[in-house]
Design an enzyme around this catalytic site. Structure first.
Site, PDB file in Angstrom:
ATOM      1  N   GLU A   1       1.048  -1.417  -0.113  1.00  0.00           N
ATOM      2  CA  GLU A   1       0.036   0.154  -0.097  1.00  0.00           C
ATOM      3  C   GLU A   1       0.864   1.206  -0.113  1.00  0.00           C
ATOM      4  OE1 GLU A   1      -2.446  -0.066   3.606  1.00  0.00           O
ATOM      5  OE2 GLU A   1      -2.221   2.050   3.807  1.00  0.00           O
TER       6      GLU A   1
ATOM      7  N   LYS B   1      -9.870  -2.264   8.967  1.00  0.00           N
ATOM      8  CA  LYS B   1      -8.844  -2.122   9.505  1.00  0.00           C
ATOM      9  C   LYS B   1      -9.001  -1.659  10.931  1.00  0.00           C
ATOM     10  CE  LYS B   1      -5.478   1.859   8.958  1.00  0.00           C
ATOM     11  NZ  LYS B   1      -4.658   2.607   8.048  1.00  0.00           N
TER      12      LYS B   1
ATOM     13  N   THR C   1      -4.169   5.746   3.131  1.00  0.00           N
ATOM     14  CA  THR C   1      -4.609   7.302   3.792  1.00  0.00           C
ATOM     15  C   THR C   1      -5.506   7.922   2.725  1.00  0.00           C
ATOM     16  OG1 THR C   1      -2.528   6.850   4.853  1.00  0.00           O
ATOM     17  CG2 THR C   1      -3.656   8.904   5.002  1.00  0.00           C
TER      18      THR C   1
HETATM   19  C1  3PG Z   1      -0.201   3.839   8.895  1.00  0.00           C
HETATM   20  O1  3PG Z   1       0.723   4.317   8.310  1.00  0.00           O
HETATM   21  O2  3PG Z   1      -1.425   3.887   8.156  1.00  0.00           O
HETATM   22  C2  3PG Z   1      -0.252   3.078   9.769  1.00  0.00           C
HETATM   23  O3  3PG Z   1      -0.300   3.983  11.056  1.00  0.00           O
HETATM   24  C3  3PG Z   1       0.654   2.307  10.275  1.00  0.00           C
HETATM   25  O4  3PG Z   1       1.238   2.092  11.357  1.00  0.00           O
HETATM   26  P1  3PG Z   1       2.552   1.513  11.805  1.00  0.00           P
HETATM   27  O5  3PG Z   1       3.646   2.650  11.001  1.00  0.00           O
HETATM   28  O6  3PG Z   1       2.746   1.508  13.114  1.00  0.00           O
HETATM   29  O7  3PG Z   1       2.949   0.217  11.255  1.00  0.00           O
END
Ligand code: 3PG
Length: 214
Positions: free
Chosen positions: A43, A131, A71
């Site tokens: 992703e 999620k 995001t």
């Molecule tokens: C993201 O970046 O969408 C999540 O917050 C991922 O969390 P992490 O960086 O703690 O794995």
């Protein structure tokens, strides 16, 4: 690839690697290192400069990778990401218009939610998986607790996932996990040490497989 096949591949993989970086410069190298380590669902977050171009490029350079957009906060971004080749969408929060847009174009969507009500709201709106974010403050016990009354909802804990705790989440009933900052280690990226990312991907995939008893 049709939506059902994409979903099956996602669930089969058991892990998504999140690429959230400050420059798109090394993005393909990062994606390739993760793929070589066994992670084929990746992703690219929309916070990454040039993310849409990067998705297009990654689709060309790494045709065997399932490439998603993360995001995604609104419908226009969802539409642009899909036009750029995103094969699935992920949001950090409950974004009903993103779920609707993903459905309109036949793309799986994994919206972010935290509370039981938010999780059910996403599911009722048509989320393919939900999620659970931020997992690091909730822990595997939270996933197990939600699975009690809501066993029909595939949950994807995200936030603080590492090779050391991924198995605990899978054993607690998670459909899959998403890992970002642990996996795409900023220091390793800055130093150009993509072999570190490769090794982390390998460990993450192995942890998920082991927890599934595969
Ligand atoms: C993201 O970046 O969408 C999540 O917050 C991922 O969390 P992490 O960086 O703690 O794995």
């Amino acid at each position: 690839m049709c939506k059902a096949d994409t979903l099956e591949r996602l669930k089969g993989a058991g892990a998504i690697g999140i690429i959230r970086v400050s420059t798109a410069q090394d993005l393909i190298r990062i994606a390739k290192a993760l793929y070589d380590g066994g992670l084929f669902c990746l992703e690219i977050t929309m916070t990454t400069p040039g993310a849409l171009r990067a998705i297009e490029e990654a689709r060309e350079e790494l045709p065997d990778v399932l490439m998603g957009a993360g995001t995604v906060l609104d419908a226009p971004t969802a539409r642009q990401a899909i036009l750029s080749g995103a094969q699935f969408l992920v949001t950090p929060t409950v974004e009903l218009d993103v779920i609707e847009t993903a459905h309109r174009y036949g793309v799986p969507v994994i919206p972010g939610a935290m509370t039981p009500t938010e999780i059910l709201t996403c599911w009722e709106a048509g989320a393919d998986m939900v999620k659970v974010f931020p997992a690091e403050v909730l822990g595997p016990a939270y996933i197990k607790a939600i699975r009690g009354p809501l066993p029909q909802i595939p949950l994807v804990p995200t936030g603080g996932i590492t090779a050391d705790n991924a198995g605990d989440y899978i054993r607690a009933g998670a459909a899959m996990v998403c890992a970002g900052s642990w996996l795409v280690d900023k220091k390793a990226v800055a130093a150009g040490e993509v072999e570190v990312l490769h090794e982390k991907a390998r460990k993450l995939v192995a942890a998920v497989r082991e927890a599934r008893g595969a």
